[in-house]
Scaffold this motif. Structure first.
Motif, short mmCIF file in Angstrom:
data_model
loop_
_atom_site.label_atom_id
_atom_site.label_comp_id
_atom_site.label_asym_id
_atom_site.label_seq_id
_atom_site.Cartn_x
_atom_site.Cartn_y
_atom_site.Cartn_z
N PHE A 23 0.82 -1.20 0.00
CA PHE A 23 0.00 0.00 0.00
C PHE A 23 0.86 1.26 0.00
N PHE A 24 2.03 1.18 0.62
CA PHE A 24 2.95 2.32 0.59
C PHE A 24 3.46 2.56 -0.83
N TRP A 281 4.71 5.78 5.61
CA TRP A 281 4.87 4.36 5.91
C TRP A 281 4.37 4.05 7.31
N ALA A 282 4.68 4.89 8.29
CA ALA A 282 4.25 4.67 9.67
C ALA A 282 2.73 4.72 9.80
N PHE A 283 2.09 5.59 9.02
CA PHE A 283 0.63 5.65 9.03
C PHE A 283 0.04 4.32 8.58
N ARG A 284 0.61 3.72 7.56
CA ARG A 284 0.12 2.44 7.08
C ARG A 284 0.43 1.30 8.06
N TRP A 285 1.56 1.38 8.74
CA TRP A 285 1.87 0.35 9.73
C TRP A 285 0.84 0.37 10.85
N ALA A 286 0.52 1.57 11.36
CA ALA A 286 -0.49 1.67 12.42
C ALA A 286 -1.85 1.23 11.91
N LEU A 287 -2.16 1.60 10.66
CA LEU A 287 -3.48 1.29 10.09
C LEU A 287 -3.69 -0.20 9.93
N PHE A 288 -2.67 -0.90 9.44
CA PHE A 288 -2.83 -2.33 9.14
C PHE A 288 -2.42 -3.22 10.31
#
Length: 356
Positions: A23-24, A281-288
């Motif tokens: 997704f990133f 990238w950190a936003f996607r890590w927290a999201l998923f």
């Protein structure tokens, strides 16, 4: 008194770190596609046209690396065939199996046209590439948004936030990649200011989208905002993460604002670019990954422990290594890039003429 004990099974994470990488990179690729399609229409010698080499290289690297992460997330690459053999038009993942190859093909065609110096071809591909990039943006956001079991995901603001953070990452990656371009293809200060202004506009749009999600959520009492409030009140780990995200957002915005005077400083664009990409990238890590640590039913919090193998750290390092290898290969190939006045090299040509 009767005591009833409730037990909640601990399920493994359905979305692995491979999904974070996919997704990133998909967000970076769509941003690179939109910028490439817009810059090719700019007049020769203008700041947008000088931005074209960095945009095309960003598009090429991310469009190649993103599907690698997706196939790895499927655990068995042959499963990709099932989307075609058993097409289900009501599934966003199945629809995406048609949209993604078209986007990759158009992206590579755009990059090849730039290399060959076919401006006319690029302008013919540009509208198709824009439509394809927007379709990927909708598909990647919608396939997460439709998961009703996760109220934090189930909001129309999620695709908007994924798109804006992905395009901010595109700006960050371009700040990094432009440093590896040959001198004659590197953007000048005016072009870097244009890239900074683009990032600043995206950051402001992201802040407004977040405030809109918060305001409308309070008015309509949306389940997404209620889920976020539960995470804030019940889990100190999430509270710390939310505060850190807010501080990081302010820091990124401040860095973009200060960039007007510091873009020429040695190493500033590198730090700024890495910061923008890392934030997305950190936003996607927290999201998923972090959201999956919250049980769908019951209480408690399951902290995710990242494995060291292919489904964890090793896979993430591998994707990063693939991107670095692609950038290195492209940088070497661009050393042999032919001089062309319509591909963004004319500013150096004019400077040399004036020096004589």
């Amino acid at each position: 008194m009767q005591i009833i004990e409730l037990l909640t099974p601990h399920y493994e994470a359905a979305w692995l770190p491979w999904a974070v990488q996919y997704f990133f990179l998909a967000g970076v690729a769509t941003g690179g596609a939109l910028l490439s399609a817009l810059c090719v229409w700019a007049p020769a010698g203008s700041a947008p046209r000088r931005l074209l080499p960095a945009a095309v290289l960003t598009l090429a690297v991310s469009a190649i690396a993103a599907p690698v992460s997706l196939l790895a997330d499927l655990h068995q690459p042959a499963r990709f065939w099932h989307f075609y053999a058993h097409f289900t038009p009501w599934s966003w993942m199945s629809v995406g199996a048609l949209l993604l190859p078209a986007f990759i093909g158009l992206s590579l065609a755009m990059c090849a046209s730039w290399w060959l110096g076919k401006t006319r071809w690029m302008r013919m591909l540009a509208p198709l590439l824009v439509l394809s990039a927007l379709s990927i943006t909708v598909y990647t956001g919608a396939e997460v948004m439709v998961v009703r079991a996760r109220p934090l995901w189930n909001t129309a603001w999620l695709p908007v936030n994924l798109a804006l953070t992905g395009w901010l990452a595109t700006v960050g990656v371009m700040f990094v990649i432009e440093r590896f371009l040959p001198e004659r293809l590197r953007p000048d200060t005016a072009t870097l200011q244009l890239l900074r202004a683009t990032g600043l506009g995206l950051a402001v749009a992201l802040a407004l989208a977040t405030l809109s999600w918060l305001t409308l959520g309070l008015v309509a009492r949306s389940p997404s905002l209620q889920a976020a409030a539960r995470l804030w009140h019940d889990f100190p780990v999430w509270r710390l993460g939310m505060v850190a995200s807010a501080i990081g957002g302010v820091a990124v915005l401040a860095a973009l604002l200060r960039g007007r005077q510091r873009l020429t400083a040695r190493g500033y664009t590198l730090v700024l670019g890495l910061g923008l990409a890392a934030s997305a990238w950190a936003f996607r890590w927290a999201l998923f990954m972090s959201v999956q640590g919250v049980p769908k039913f019951g209480a408690g919090l399951y902290l995710y422990h990242m494995p060291l193998g292919g489904d964890g750290l090793l896979g993430m390092v591998g994707v990063a290594g693939l991107c670095v290898a692609l950038v290195a290969l492209a940088s070497w190939a661009l050393e042999f890039f032919p001089e062309r006045r319509d591909m963004g090299t004319e500013i150096q040509d004019k400077s040399a003429f004036n020096a004589i």
